[in-house]
Design a protein around this motif. Sequence first.
Motif, short mmCIF file in Angstrom:
data_model
loop_
_atom_site.label_atom_id
_atom_site.label_comp_id
_atom_site.label_asym_id
_atom_site.label_seq_id
_atom_site.Cartn_x
_atom_site.Cartn_y
_atom_site.Cartn_z
N TYR A 2 0.48 -1.37 0.06
CA TYR A 2 -0.13 -0.16 -0.12
C TYR A 2 0.77 1.03 0.09
O TYR A 2 0.78 1.95 -0.43
CB TYR A 2 -1.02 0.33 1.54
N GLN A 3 1.91 1.19 1.21
CA GLN A 3 2.25 2.53 0.96
C GLN A 3 3.07 2.88 -0.28
O GLN A 3 3.69 3.52 -0.85
CB GLN A 3 3.70 2.29 2.05
N ASP A 4 4.22 1.75 -0.72
CA ASP A 4 4.94 2.64 -2.33
C ASP A 4 3.37 2.13 -3.56
O ASP A 4 4.27 3.61 -4.30
CB ASP A 4 5.16 0.67 -2.86
N PHE A 5 2.40 2.03 -3.44
CA PHE A 5 1.63 2.33 -4.42
C PHE A 5 1.06 3.65 -4.18
O PHE A 5 0.63 4.74 -4.98
CB PHE A 5 0.48 0.75 -4.46
N ALA A 6 0.83 3.85 -2.70
CA ALA A 6 0.03 5.13 -1.95
C ALA A 6 1.24 6.42 -2.78
O ALA A 6 1.28 7.81 -3.33
CB ALA A 6 0.10 5.22 -1.29
N LEU A 12 3.25 6.00 -5.21
CA LEU A 12 3.39 6.12 -6.75
C LEU A 12 2.16 6.96 -7.03
O LEU A 12 2.28 7.70 -8.18
CB LEU A 12 3.30 4.58 -7.22
N ASN A 13 1.41 6.76 -6.83
CA ASN A 13 0.08 7.30 -7.08
C ASN A 13 0.20 9.03 -6.73
O ASN A 13 -0.31 9.20 -7.00
CB ASN A 13 -1.27 7.16 -5.77
N LEU A 14 1.36 9.60 -5.35
CA LEU A 14 1.58 11.25 -5.47
C LEU A 14 1.95 11.42 -6.52
O LEU A 14 1.71 12.21 -7.06
CB LEU A 14 2.30 11.09 -4.18
N ILE A 15 3.43 10.49 -7.03
CA ILE A 15 4.03 10.82 -7.76
C ILE A 15 4.03 11.32 -9.09
O ILE A 15 4.24 11.50 -9.81
CB ILE A 15 5.79 9.87 -7.65
N LYS A 68 -4.46 -10.86 2.53
CA LYS A 68 -3.69 -10.11 2.87
C LYS A 68 -4.78 -8.92 1.37
O LYS A 68 -4.63 -7.78 1.71
CB LYS A 68 -2.91 -10.05 1.39
N LEU A 69 -5.99 -9.53 0.48
CA LEU A 69 -6.19 -8.59 -0.44
C LEU A 69 -7.20 -7.37 0.37
O LEU A 69 -7.77 -6.40 0.04
CB LEU A 69 -7.35 -9.70 -1.09
N ASP A 70 -7.90 -8.58 1.42
CA ASP A 70 -9.00 -7.77 2.91
C ASP A 70 -7.89 -6.77 2.83
O ASP A 70 -8.30 -5.45 3.41
CB ASP A 70 -9.23 -8.80 4.37
N LEU A 71 -7.07 -6.67 3.63
CA LEU A 71 -6.18 -5.93 4.77
C LEU A 71 -5.56 -4.53 3.49
O LEU A 71 -5.22 -3.81 3.91
CB LEU A 71 -4.64 -6.17 4.98
N LEU A 72 -5.14 -5.56 2.31
CA LEU A 72 -4.89 -4.06 1.45
C LEU A 72 -5.83 -3.56 1.10
O LEU A 72 -5.80 -2.19 1.14
CB LEU A 72 -4.36 -4.68 0.28
N LEU A 73 -7.23 -3.45 0.86
CA LEU A 73 -8.66 -2.99 0.89
C LEU A 73 -8.70 -1.93 1.72
O LEU A 73 -9.36 -0.96 2.00
CB LEU A 73 -9.64 -3.61 0.48
N ARG A 74 -8.47 -2.07 3.14
CA ARG A 74 -8.98 -1.83 4.59
C ARG A 74 -8.34 -0.63 4.42
O ARG A 74 -8.62 0.56 4.78
CB ARG A 74 -8.75 -2.46 5.21
N LEU A 75 -6.59 -1.13 4.01
CA LEU A 75 -5.79 0.06 3.81
C LEU A 75 -5.63 1.22 2.94
O LEU A 75 -5.83 2.09 3.28
CB LEU A 75 -3.85 -0.16 4.39
N ARG A 76 -6.26 0.81 1.96
CA ARG A 76 -6.98 2.35 0.95
C ARG A 76 -7.96 2.62 1.19
O ARG A 76 -8.07 4.28 1.10
CB ARG A 76 -6.60 0.76 -0.03
N ASP A 77 -9.01 2.04 2.03
CA ASP A 77 -10.41 2.85 2.13
C ASP A 77 -10.23 3.78 3.77
O ASP A 77 -10.91 4.38 3.60
CB ASP A 77 -11.32 2.39 2.10
N PRO A 133 2.77 7.19 2.99
CA PRO A 133 1.64 8.32 2.60
C PRO A 133 0.41 8.16 2.35
O PRO A 133 -0.28 6.46 2.08
CB PRO A 133 2.13 9.25 1.84
N ARG A 134 -0.89 8.70 2.39
CA ARG A 134 -2.07 8.63 1.86
C ARG A 134 -2.31 9.15 0.72
O ARG A 134 -1.44 9.99 -0.35
CB ARG A 134 -2.94 9.34 2.91
#
Length: 196
Positions: free
Chosen positions: A88-92, A94-97, A132-141, A162-163
């Motif tokens: 999540y942190q890596d892609f969050a 990347l989303n900011l970059i 792990k998908l459940d946790l990833l979605l929770r972290l995202r949302d 980051p968010r």
Amino acid sequence: MELGVFSLSDIYPGSPDTAASRIDDIISFGVLAEQHGLDVFGIGEHHTRAFAVSSPAVMHAAIARATSKITLTTTSTILTVLDPVRLYQDFATLNLISHGRAEIGAGRSAFAEPFSLFGENMAEYDQLFAEKLDLLLRLRDEEQVTWSGRYRPALDAAEANPRHEGDLPVWVAVGGTPSSAVRAGRLGLPMVALDP
């Protein structure tokens, strides 16, 4: 309708390519894809020397700085062997970059190598993926996550930073089993169909 191109980052046996030359090529392909009007550029994740890319987020960060419109996705992020918090942190990041152009295609893996490399039991790959998908979605949302499971330490009001900015789409990468497509539908997630 969107059109895109994906790279698995293979290094063909007997070719003069190295990981470094393939990485340079793949970054160039991402830039060219945008220059030629494509909507999406995807990169696969692999953990053997037959492929150049083990970290699509790092590769896409390089492409993001040289592009402005193209969506940057993974053809399959091997969620079964990764820590969802780090992913999540890596892609969050990347989303900011990329100013909101990152996506994750979360999959289970068609190869055995990542499981031994990261110390996960391949016989439990479906359970690993679901948890792990459940946790990833929770972290995202959710801003704060309290969570417990079987395959990683529990979280208590954790704030993953980051968010992300705007949307951070998560797709389910579906390969060889219909149950993966059913899971995507049950969760209301888009899916990307891969050749099994």
